[in-house]
Design a protein around this motif. Structure first.
Motif, PDB file in Angstrom:
ATOM      1  N   THR A   3      11.406   1.760  13.283  1.00 44.63           N
ATOM      2  CA  THR A   3      11.197   2.440  11.877  1.00 44.63           C
ATOM      3  C   THR A   3      12.350   3.466  11.891  1.00 44.63           C
ATOM      4  O   THR A   3      12.822   3.553  11.071  1.00 44.63           O
ATOM      5  CB  THR A   3       9.934   3.226  12.218  1.00 44.63           C
ATOM      6  N   THR A 134       8.256  -3.195  -2.481  1.00 46.39           N
ATOM      7  CA  THR A 134       6.910  -2.853  -1.506  1.00 46.39           C
ATOM      8  C   THR A 134       7.615  -1.219  -1.261  1.00 46.39           C
ATOM      9  O   THR A 134       7.078  -0.234  -1.176  1.00 46.39           O
ATOM     10  CB  THR A 134       6.703  -3.555  -0.571  1.00 46.39           C
ATOM     11  N   MET A 135       8.722  -1.387  -0.663  1.00 49.00           N
ATOM     12  CA  MET A 135       9.295  -0.023  -0.127  1.00 49.00           C
ATOM     13  C   MET A 135       9.212   1.108  -1.232  1.00 49.00           C
ATOM     14  O   MET A 135       9.141   2.269  -0.904  1.00 49.00           O
ATOM     15  CB  MET A 135      10.535  -0.197   0.525  1.00 49.00           C
ATOM     16  N   ARG A 137       7.628   1.167  -4.003  1.00 50.77           N
ATOM     17  CA  ARG A 137       6.334   1.463  -4.593  1.00 50.77           C
ATOM     18  C   ARG A 137       5.841   2.618  -3.509  1.00 50.77           C
ATOM     19  O   ARG A 137       4.882   3.229  -3.881  1.00 50.77           O
ATOM     20  CB  ARG A 137       5.380   0.464  -4.708  1.00 50.77           C
ATOM     21  N   ASN A 138       6.014   2.349  -2.320  1.00 46.69           N
ATOM     22  CA  ASN A 138       5.334   3.072  -1.440  1.00 46.69           C
ATOM     23  C   ASN A 138       5.977   4.640  -1.387  1.00 46.69           C
ATOM     24  O   ASN A 138       5.328   5.518  -0.653  1.00 46.69           O
ATOM     25  CB  ASN A 138       5.811   2.706   0.078  1.00 46.69           C
ATOM     26  N   THR A 139       7.217   4.780  -1.662  1.00 47.61           N
ATOM     27  CA  THR A 139       7.714   6.221  -1.798  1.00 47.61           C
ATOM     28  C   THR A 139       7.277   6.780  -3.476  1.00 47.61           C
ATOM     29  O   THR A 139       7.371   8.072  -3.327  1.00 47.61           O
ATOM     30  CB  THR A 139       9.023   6.173  -1.763  1.00 47.61           C
ATOM     31  N   LYS A 141       5.415   8.213  -6.251  1.00 51.71           N
ATOM     32  CA  LYS A 141       3.792   9.054  -6.579  1.00 51.71           C
ATOM     33  C   LYS A 141       3.741   8.848  -8.081  1.00 51.71           C
ATOM     34  O   LYS A 141       4.497   8.464  -8.711  1.00 51.71           O
ATOM     35  CB  LYS A 141       3.800  10.488  -6.060  1.00 51.71           C
TER      36      LYS A 141
END
Length: 156
Positions: A3, A134-135, A137-139, A141
């Motif tokens: 990570t 995806t990354m 979208r993960n960040t 809000k």
């Protein structure tokens, strides 16, 4: 991949893309500053837009956008007309010269992406797009800037 190295890899990728894009833009003979390019792209992609909407879209303050709009208008890249629905506001439009510049910018972006993805297969590119999406979208809000509640630009 660990990570803690993802950040380094993304940082290197971002800078490599920026370098390649700057090179491609220079090769196209485009001399506009990055902010002007981002504004021109926003106006070209939005219908009947205003300075406020452009500022929101590119995530910068309206004063900076207004200064750049004045310069783009002086270069005949954009035009402004009074908004018939809100006389205090102006509708921005890209001119024929601005469209030509925007086409060069889009060509430069395609060239930069082509150089960077040259040895990748279609399946690898599809996988990269999916992973990057995806990354992203993960960040995201509800807002990008929670202090000012500024909406995220380029959000689907």
């Amino acid at each position: 991949m660990a990570t803690d190295s993802i950040g380094d890899t993304l940082h290197q990728l971002m800078h490599a893309y920026r370098r390649q894009l700057r090179r491609s833009i220079r090769d196209q003979g485009i001399t506009l500053p990055v902010t002007h390019i981002r504004i021109l792209k926003a106006i070209g992609s939005l219908k009947a837009t205003t300075a406020r909407e452009v500022a929101r879209r590119i995530g910068t303050d309206k004063a900076q956008v207004t200064r750049a709009l004045n310069e783009l208008e002086a270069m005949a890249q954009i035009s402004r007309q009074r908004d018939p629905e809100d006389r205090r506001s102006q509708i921005l439009a890209i001119t024929e010269d601005g469209r030509s510049t925007l086409d060069q910018i889009l060509t430069a972006e395609a060239q930069a992406a082509g150089v960077m993805s040259d040895s990748l297969s279609d399946a690898e590119l599809d996988g990269f797009r999916e992973m990057a999406s995806t990354m992203i979208r993960n960040t995201l809000k509800d807002t990008c800037d929670t202090e000012t509640e500024t909406p995220c630009p380029n959000r689907n």
